[in-house]
Design a protein around this motif. Structure first.
Motif, PDB file in Angstrom:
ATOM      1  N   LYS A  77       0.829  -1.209   0.000  1.00  0.00           N
ATOM      2  CA  LYS A  77       0.000   0.000   0.000  1.00  0.00           C
ATOM      3  C   LYS A  77       0.862   1.257   0.000  1.00  0.00           C
ATOM      4  O   LYS A  77       0.605   2.197  -0.756  1.00  0.00           O
ATOM      5  CB  LYS A  77      -0.900   0.010   1.247  1.00  0.00           C
ATOM      6  CG  LYS A  77      -2.262  -0.535   1.026  1.00  0.00           C
ATOM      7  CD  LYS A  77      -3.111  -0.270   2.244  1.00  0.00           C
ATOM      8  CE  LYS A  77      -4.518  -0.745   2.006  1.00  0.00           C
ATOM      9  NZ  LYS A  77      -5.373  -0.518   3.161  1.00  0.00           N
ATOM     10  N   LYS A  78       1.897   1.255   0.849  1.00  0.00           N
ATOM     11  CA  LYS A  78       2.759   2.436   0.966  1.00  0.00           C
ATOM     12  C   LYS A  78       3.487   2.707  -0.354  1.00  0.00           C
ATOM     13  O   LYS A  78       3.497   3.849  -0.836  1.00  0.00           O
ATOM     14  CB  LYS A  78       3.762   2.221   2.096  1.00  0.00           C
ATOM     15  CG  LYS A  78       4.645   3.411   2.366  1.00  0.00           C
ATOM     16  CD  LYS A  78       5.602   3.137   3.503  1.00  0.00           C
ATOM     17  CE  LYS A  78       6.522   4.320   3.725  1.00  0.00           C
ATOM     18  NZ  LYS A  78       7.510   4.049   4.769  1.00  0.00           N
ATOM     19  N   ASN A  79       4.076   1.676  -0.932  1.00  0.00           N
ATOM     20  CA  ASN A  79       4.794   1.856  -2.202  1.00  0.00           C
ATOM     21  C   ASN A  79       3.841   2.162  -3.349  1.00  0.00           C
ATOM     22  O   ASN A  79       4.174   2.941  -4.244  1.00  0.00           O
ATOM     23  CB  ASN A  79       5.631   0.620  -2.530  1.00  0.00           C
ATOM     24  CG  ASN A  79       6.937   0.614  -1.774  1.00  0.00           C
ATOM     25  OD1 ASN A  79       7.395   1.657  -1.300  1.00  0.00           O
ATOM     26  ND2 ASN A  79       7.536  -0.551  -1.628  1.00  0.00           N
ATOM     27  N   GLY A  80       2.670   1.547  -3.344  1.00  0.00           N
ATOM     28  CA  GLY A  80       1.679   1.829  -4.381  1.00  0.00           C
ATOM     29  C   GLY A  80       1.242   3.273  -4.344  1.00  0.00           C
ATOM     30  O   GLY A  80       1.122   3.929  -5.380  1.00  0.00           O
ATOM     31  N   GLN A  81       1.010   3.798  -3.151  1.00  0.00           N
ATOM     32  CA  GLN A  81       0.623   5.204  -3.022  1.00  0.00           C
ATOM     33  C   GLN A  81       1.766   6.118  -3.439  1.00  0.00           C
ATOM     34  O   GLN A  81       1.556   7.165  -4.062  1.00  0.00           O
ATOM     35  CB  GLN A  81       0.193   5.495  -1.588  1.00  0.00           C
ATOM     36  CG  GLN A  81      -1.149   4.913  -1.237  1.00  0.00           C
ATOM     37  CD  GLN A  81      -1.520   5.145   0.225  1.00  0.00           C
ATOM     38  OE1 GLN A  81      -0.712   5.630   1.015  1.00  0.00           O
ATOM     39  NE2 GLN A  81      -2.753   4.795   0.574  1.00  0.00           N
ATOM     40  N   LYS A  82       2.992   5.703  -3.106  1.00  0.00           N
ATOM     41  CA  LYS A  82       4.169   6.488  -3.483  1.00  0.00           C
ATOM     42  C   LYS A  82       4.291   6.566  -5.009  1.00  0.00           C
ATOM     43  O   LYS A  82       4.484   7.653  -5.569  1.00  0.00           O
ATOM     44  CB  LYS A  82       5.415   5.841  -2.873  1.00  0.00           C
ATOM     45  CG  LYS A  82       6.711   6.544  -3.170  1.00  0.00           C
ATOM     46  CD  LYS A  82       7.848   5.838  -2.451  1.00  0.00           C
ATOM     47  CE  LYS A  82       9.086   5.830  -3.285  1.00  0.00           C
ATOM     48  NZ  LYS A  82      10.169   5.057  -2.682  1.00  0.00           N
ATOM     49  N   TRP A  83       4.158   5.431  -5.702  1.00  0.00           N
ATOM     50  CA  TRP A  83       4.252   5.404  -7.157  1.00  0.00           C
ATOM     51  C   TRP A  83       3.078   6.122  -7.808  1.00  0.00           C
ATOM     52  O   TRP A  83       3.251   6.807  -8.822  1.00  0.00           O
ATOM     53  CB  TRP A  83       4.314   3.966  -7.672  1.00  0.00           C
ATOM     54  CG  TRP A  83       5.664   3.345  -7.473  1.00  0.00           C
ATOM     55  CD1 TRP A  83       6.018   2.461  -6.524  1.00  0.00           C
ATOM     56  CD2 TRP A  83       6.838   3.612  -8.236  1.00  0.00           C
ATOM     57  NE1 TRP A  83       7.339   2.133  -6.627  1.00  0.00           N
ATOM     58  CE2 TRP A  83       7.873   2.841  -7.686  1.00  0.00           C
ATOM     59  CE3 TRP A  83       7.119   4.436  -9.320  1.00  0.00           C
ATOM     60  CZ2 TRP A  83       9.165   2.857  -8.195  1.00  0.00           C
ATOM     61  CZ3 TRP A  83       8.399   4.446  -9.822  1.00  0.00           C
ATOM     62  CH2 TRP A  83       9.404   3.672  -9.263  1.00  0.00           C
ATOM     63  N   LEU A  84       1.900   5.975  -7.243  1.00  0.00           N
ATOM     64  CA  LEU A  84       0.737   6.666  -7.780  1.00  0.00           C
ATOM     65  C   LEU A  84       0.904   8.177  -7.639  1.00  0.00           C
ATOM     66  O   LEU A  84       0.576   8.944  -8.545  1.00  0.00           O
ATOM     67  CB  LEU A  84      -0.542   6.191  -7.069  1.00  0.00           C
ATOM     68  CG  LEU A  84      -1.854   6.714  -7.635  1.00  0.00           C
ATOM     69  CD1 LEU A  84      -2.027   6.282  -9.074  1.00  0.00           C
ATOM     70  CD2 LEU A  84      -3.021   6.241  -6.789  1.00  0.00           C
ATOM     71  N   GLY A  85       1.422   8.618  -6.485  1.00  0.00           N
ATOM     72  CA  GLY A  85       1.691  10.047  -6.283  1.00  0.00           C
ATOM     73  C   GLY A  85       2.710  10.568  -7.284  1.00  0.00           C
ATOM     74  O   GLY A  85       2.563  11.671  -7.827  1.00  0.00           O
ATOM     75  N   TRP A  86       3.757   9.761  -7.532  1.00  0.00           N
ATOM     76  CA  TRP A  86       4.761  10.170  -8.504  1.00  0.00           C
ATOM     77  C   TRP A  86       4.135  10.270  -9.900  1.00  0.00           C
ATOM     78  O   TRP A  86       4.434  11.205 -10.650  1.00  0.00           O
ATOM     79  CB  TRP A  86       5.906   9.163  -8.521  1.00  0.00           C
ATOM     80  CG  TRP A  86       6.964   9.511  -9.524  1.00  0.00           C
ATOM     81  CD1 TRP A  86       8.019  10.360  -9.355  1.00  0.00           C
ATOM     82  CD2 TRP A  86       7.036   9.044 -10.880  1.00  0.00           C
ATOM     83  NE1 TRP A  86       8.748  10.449 -10.500  1.00  0.00           N
ATOM     84  CE2 TRP A  86       8.160   9.636 -11.474  1.00  0.00           C
ATOM     85  CE3 TRP A  86       6.272   8.195 -11.639  1.00  0.00           C
ATOM     86  CZ2 TRP A  86       8.541   9.400 -12.781  1.00  0.00           C
ATOM     87  CZ3 TRP A  86       6.646   7.951 -12.949  1.00  0.00           C
ATOM     88  CH2 TRP A  86       7.768   8.555 -13.500  1.00  0.00           C
TER      89      TRP A  86
END
Length: 117
Positions: free
Chosen positions: A6-15
Motif C-alpha cells: 500500500k505504501k509503495n503503491g501510493q508512493k508510485w501513484l503520487g509520482w
C-alpha cells in the motif's frame, strides 16, 4: 507485506500524478519494448499450436476431401443398414447382450462419422 504494498503503491501513484509526461513516456517505452520482445519470440521460437485449425471438409475442394466424404457416406450407410437389421432382430425379440453392445458401438461410430472428428 500488505502495508508495504500500500505504501509503495501510493508512493508510485503520487509520482505518476506529479509527473504525467514521464509516466506516459516510461509506460510507452515499456509497452514498446515488451511488444518488440513478443514479436521476436514469435519469430525465433514459433509455437507448435499456430494455425492448427483445419477448415471443415465441406468447404474443401480437393479430391482427397471429397473422397473422404464419399467414404464416410458409404460407412454411414453400412452402419444404418446394420442398425436396421438389428432393429428387425429386436422386433422379433431375438436380441442378445452382444447385440446391444454392437448397437452402442455402431451408434458411436455413426456419430463420429457424422460430426467429422
Amino acid at each position: 507485506m500488505n502495508a508495504f504494498v500500500k505504501k509503495n503503491g501510493q508512493k508510485w501513484l503520487g509520482w505518476a500524478v506529479k509527473n504525467p509526461k514521464r509516466f506516459f513516456m516510461y509506460s510507452m517505452a515499456f509497452l514498446s519494448v515488451s511488444f518488440i520482445i513478443s514479436i521476436m519470440q514469435g519469430i525465433l521460437f514459433p509455437s507448435d499450436m499456430t494455425f492448427k485449425i483445419k477448415p471443415p471438409v465441406l468447404y474443401s475442394k480437393s479430391s482427397v476431401a471429397q473422397n473422404i466424404l464419399k467414404n464416410n457416406d458409404k460407412e454411414m450407410k453400412k452402419i444404418v443398414n446394420e442398425l436396421q437389421s438389428l432393429k428387425d432382430k429386436r422386433d422379433q425379440q431375438k436380441l442378445r447382450k452382444e447385440d446391444s453392445l454392437r448397437i452402442e458401438y455402431l451408434f458411436n461410430q455413426y456419430q463420429h462419422l457424422k460430426n467429422g472428428h
